[in-house]
Design an enzyme around this catalytic site. Structure first.
Site, PDB file in Angstrom:
ATOM      1  N   LYS A  22       1.548 -17.618 -18.364  1.00  0.00           N
ATOM      2  CA  LYS A  22       2.098 -16.266 -18.181  1.00  0.00           C
ATOM      3  C   LYS A  22       1.081 -15.357 -17.500  1.00  0.00           C
ATOM      4  CE  LYS A  22       1.947 -13.089 -21.625  1.00  0.00           C
ATOM      5  NZ  LYS A  22       1.460 -11.755 -21.270  1.00  0.00           N
ATOM      6  N   ARG A 131      -6.380   0.415 -25.061  1.00  0.00           N
ATOM      7  CA  ARG A 131      -6.198  -0.222 -23.756  1.00  0.00           C
ATOM      8  C   ARG A 131      -6.140   0.776 -22.593  1.00  0.00           C
ATOM      9  NH1 ARG A 131      -2.253  -5.384 -24.408  1.00  0.00           N
ATOM     10  NH2 ARG A 131      -3.593  -6.262 -22.828  1.00  0.00           N
TER      11      ARG A 131
HETATM   12  C1  UD1 Z   1      -5.504  -9.482 -20.196  1.00  0.00           C
HETATM   13  C2  UD1 Z   1      -4.448 -10.426 -20.715  1.00  0.00           C
HETATM   14  C3  UD1 Z   1      -4.426 -10.415 -22.236  1.00  0.00           C
HETATM   15  C4  UD1 Z   1      -5.823 -10.730 -22.780  1.00  0.00           C
HETATM   16  C5  UD1 Z   1      -6.863  -9.826 -22.130  1.00  0.00           C
HETATM   17  C6  UD1 Z   1      -8.284 -10.217 -22.512  1.00  0.00           C
HETATM   18  C7  UD1 Z   1      -2.718 -10.539 -19.052  1.00  0.00           C
HETATM   19  C8  UD1 Z   1      -1.329 -10.204 -18.652  1.00  0.00           C
HETATM   20  N1  UD1 Z   1      -3.144 -10.047 -20.197  1.00  0.00           N
HETATM   21  O1  UD1 Z   1      -5.158  -8.185 -20.638  1.00  0.00           O
HETATM   22  O2  UD1 Z   1      -3.493 -11.410 -22.679  1.00  0.00           O
HETATM   23  O3  UD1 Z   1      -5.816 -10.518 -24.171  1.00  0.00           O
HETATM   24  O4  UD1 Z   1      -6.775  -9.873 -20.707  1.00  0.00           O
HETATM   25  O5  UD1 Z   1      -8.528 -11.539 -22.177  1.00  0.00           O
HETATM   26  O6  UD1 Z   1      -3.401 -11.267 -18.362  1.00  0.00           O
HETATM   27  N2  UD1 Z   1     -10.624  -1.913 -20.707  1.00  0.00           N
HETATM   28  C9  UD1 Z   1     -11.145  -0.636 -20.513  1.00  0.00           C
HETATM   29  N3  UD1 Z   1     -10.768   0.035 -19.380  1.00  0.00           N
HETATM   30  C10 UD1 Z   1      -9.935  -0.510 -18.443  1.00  0.00           C
HETATM   31  C11 UD1 Z   1      -9.439  -1.819 -18.649  1.00  0.00           C
HETATM   32  C12 UD1 Z   1      -9.800  -2.499 -19.792  1.00  0.00           C
HETATM   33  O7  UD1 Z   1     -11.887  -0.118 -21.328  1.00  0.00           O
HETATM   34  O8  UD1 Z   1      -9.648   0.152 -17.432  1.00  0.00           O
HETATM   35  C13 UD1 Z   1     -11.013  -2.636 -21.926  1.00  0.00           C
HETATM   36  C14 UD1 Z   1      -9.824  -2.979 -22.824  1.00  0.00           C
HETATM   37  O9  UD1 Z   1      -9.473  -1.887 -23.646  1.00  0.00           O
HETATM   38  C15 UD1 Z   1     -10.377  -4.155 -23.590  1.00  0.00           C
HETATM   39  C16 UD1 Z   1     -11.234  -4.878 -22.552  1.00  0.00           C
HETATM   40  O10 UD1 Z   1     -11.529  -3.895 -21.546  1.00  0.00           O
HETATM   41  O11 UD1 Z   1     -11.174  -3.710 -24.633  1.00  0.00           O
HETATM   42  C17 UD1 Z   1     -10.602  -6.078 -21.904  1.00  0.00           C
HETATM   43  O12 UD1 Z   1      -9.321  -5.719 -21.416  1.00  0.00           O
HETATM   44  P1  UD1 Z   1      -8.666  -6.465 -20.177  1.00  0.00           P
HETATM   45  O13 UD1 Z   1      -9.422  -7.714 -19.895  1.00  0.00           O
HETATM   46  O14 UD1 Z   1      -8.488  -5.497 -19.063  1.00  0.00           O
HETATM   47  O15 UD1 Z   1      -7.243  -6.855 -20.755  1.00  0.00           O
HETATM   48  P2  UD1 Z   1      -5.858  -6.905 -19.986  1.00  0.00           P
HETATM   49  O16 UD1 Z   1      -6.085  -7.180 -18.538  1.00  0.00           O
HETATM   50  O17 UD1 Z   1      -5.027  -5.741 -20.360  1.00  0.00           O
END
Ligand code: UD1
Length: 429
Positions: A22, A131
């Site tokens: 996915k 998030r």
């Molecule tokens: C993706 C995955 C999810 C997985 C996650 C971590 C998809 C569709 N989803 O989610 O299943 O659990 O990676 O492996 O692929 N963060 C910030 N600022 C931002 C972006 C992120 O602080 O602008 C933080 C988030 O709050 C979190 C961390 O970075 O604590 C990692 O998040 P991220 O890797 O971006 O997760 P997703 O891409 O949403």
């Protein structure tokens, strides 16, 4: 709302086909926005999130054609879909879509790269912590985008096109890596992304972009160097197998006992989880067709695990590992380092008799030997599936309410488990 009923205590025996991932399928579909030619994706999983994203992409002007089944092809193989974004008819991704699936926020980078403008609602998705999207915006600003927040929308403009830049992410983020990578492939000049996510799904998307004509160095490492090109062309790409689905079924077998071959799975996509499960006493071996998982009577050993970005132990398997550790011989510790508040499964596992103490980002799980069936509530995607695998091992009946989260990420879960001997049924209402 649908429920799932499980009569626990059946061993699992047989094989389970692993679907396309996915978390790769969604950004790969989004990559179709980058070209006016056709992107063909094979091995797409049949999931609610894929259908929802199709609607979102349709709104932007992407035409979709699904290949019919050929003789000899069974329902197990993933779909092949042709995506063609000949013209982008709308650069706005509205709240009613993006609020239902966080990954749809990732249309921002490609739309901006191709059209020089995009207006995308702030996202929703699973309720696991706050998030934020600050790092997505930081990355796109480094490519010259002007960004404003207006009425819950991110409005981004690059009237003269994006220009290459340097981004050093202060923390690893899968989503912002996807977003900035997809924007940078059409930017003028060179972009360097430091501390990029190295998750296999990011690699899969980068490989696909290269097939479309993008120039990317360092794929699979933490430094991605992109030389922008004027346009991308069509390509065909096969979605890699889902490592989270693989790990989930491996833990299901570990909990319920038995022996199952996960067909199409690849161990190199989840080495950290394989190692942890090995430590817990689960037999995992690579086969010609995938991975064989077995637990025949052996006790489950307690483990100490922290989630981490790839190649560490994935946060998306944390809830499932916790379910497994409720049956361990001893006390385990699981620390969640990626998302705050990703412990919604704890109180539901407790309803099945689990003994789990929470202290900030750390859960201490005292093995109870056996769980007992109960009524539970599915909260987010991975938490829901942890309740399913716990239900397989629990004595008596477990009913999981509100299972729509499961359909977002697990294809035909009741059939895949039922075919291996689980007594599991969906109750539609
Ligand atoms: C993706 C995955 C999810 C997985 C996650 C971590 C998809 C569709 N989803 O989610 O299943 O659990 O990676 O492996 O692929 N963060 C910030 N600022 C931002 C972006 C992120 O602080 O602008 C933080 C988030 O709050 C979190 C961390 O970075 O604590 C990692 O998040 P991220 O890797 O971006 O997760 P997703 O891409 O949403």
């Amino acid at each position: 709302m649908d429920r799932i009923r499980i009569e626990g205590g059946r061993r699992l025996q047989g094989e389970i086909p692993i679907s396309g991932a996915k978390n790769a399928a969604l950004p790969l579909m989004i990559a179709s926005l980058l070209s006016d030619e056709t992107l063909t994706l094979r091995n797409l999983p049949r999931l609610a999130d894929v259908s929802l994203l199709s609607r979102i992409l349709g709104n932007h002007g992407v035409d979709m054609a699904v290949d019919g089944k050929r003789p000899g092809q069974n329902g197990i193989q993933g779909d092949t879909v042709h995506y063609t974004a000949r013209t982008i008819v709308d650069t706005t991704a509205p709240y009613e879509f993006v609020s239902r699936m966080r990954a749809s926020f990732w249309v921002l980078g490609p739309l901006l790269g191709r059209c020089g403008e995009a207006k995308v609602s702030l996202p929703g998705g699973c309720a696991i912590g706050t998030r934020p999207v600050d790092l997505h915006l930081m990355g796109l600003e480094a490519l010259g985008a002007e960004i404003e927040l207006e009425d819950g929308y991110v409005v981004a403009r690059a009237p003269n096109g994006l220009i290459g830049g340097r981004i050093d992410f202060p923390k690893v983020t899968v989503g912002a890596t996807h977003n900035v990578l997809m924007a940078a492939v059409l930017a003028r000049g060179e972009t360097v992304i430091e501390n990029a996510a190295q998750e296999p799904e990011v690699r899969d998307v980068a490989d696909c972009l290269v097939k479309m004509g993008a120039q990317i160095d360092g794929i699979g490492t933490s430094t991605l160097t992109i030389q922008g090109v004027d346009r991308l062309h069509g390509a065909t790409h096969c979605v890699l197998p889902d490592r989270i689905e693989t790990g989930t079924y491996a833990m299901a077998v570990a909990m319920a006992g038995g022996e199952v071959e996960l067909v199409g799975a690849k161990t190199d996509l989840l080495e950290a989880a394989v190692e942890v499960m090995g430590e817990a006493g689960v037999d995992i071996t690579a086969t010609n067709r995938g991975i064989k998982v077995a637990r025949n009577g052996a006790k489950i050993g307690a483990v100490q695990v922290s989630t981490a970005p790839f190649p560490g132990f994935p946060t998306d398997l944390q809830a499932q590992l916790m379910a497994l550790m409720t049956m361990a011989d001893g006390t385990s510790e699981i620390t969640e380092t990626i998302f705050e508040n990703r412990f919604m499964h704890v109180q539901e596992l407790a309803r099945l008799g689990a003994d789990i103490a929470l202290d900030g980002d750390k859960a201490t799980i005292t093995g109870v030997g056996a769980l007992k069936g109960a009524q539970v509530m599915a909260t987010d995607l991975r938490a829901s599936v942890s309740l399913v695998i716990a239900g397989l091992a629990a004595e008596g009946e477990t009913v999981i309410n509100r299972v729509y989260h499961l359909d977002r990420g697990f294809e035909r879960i009741e059939r895949k488990l039922g075919d291996c001997g689980a007594e599991i049924e969906r109750i539609s209402s």
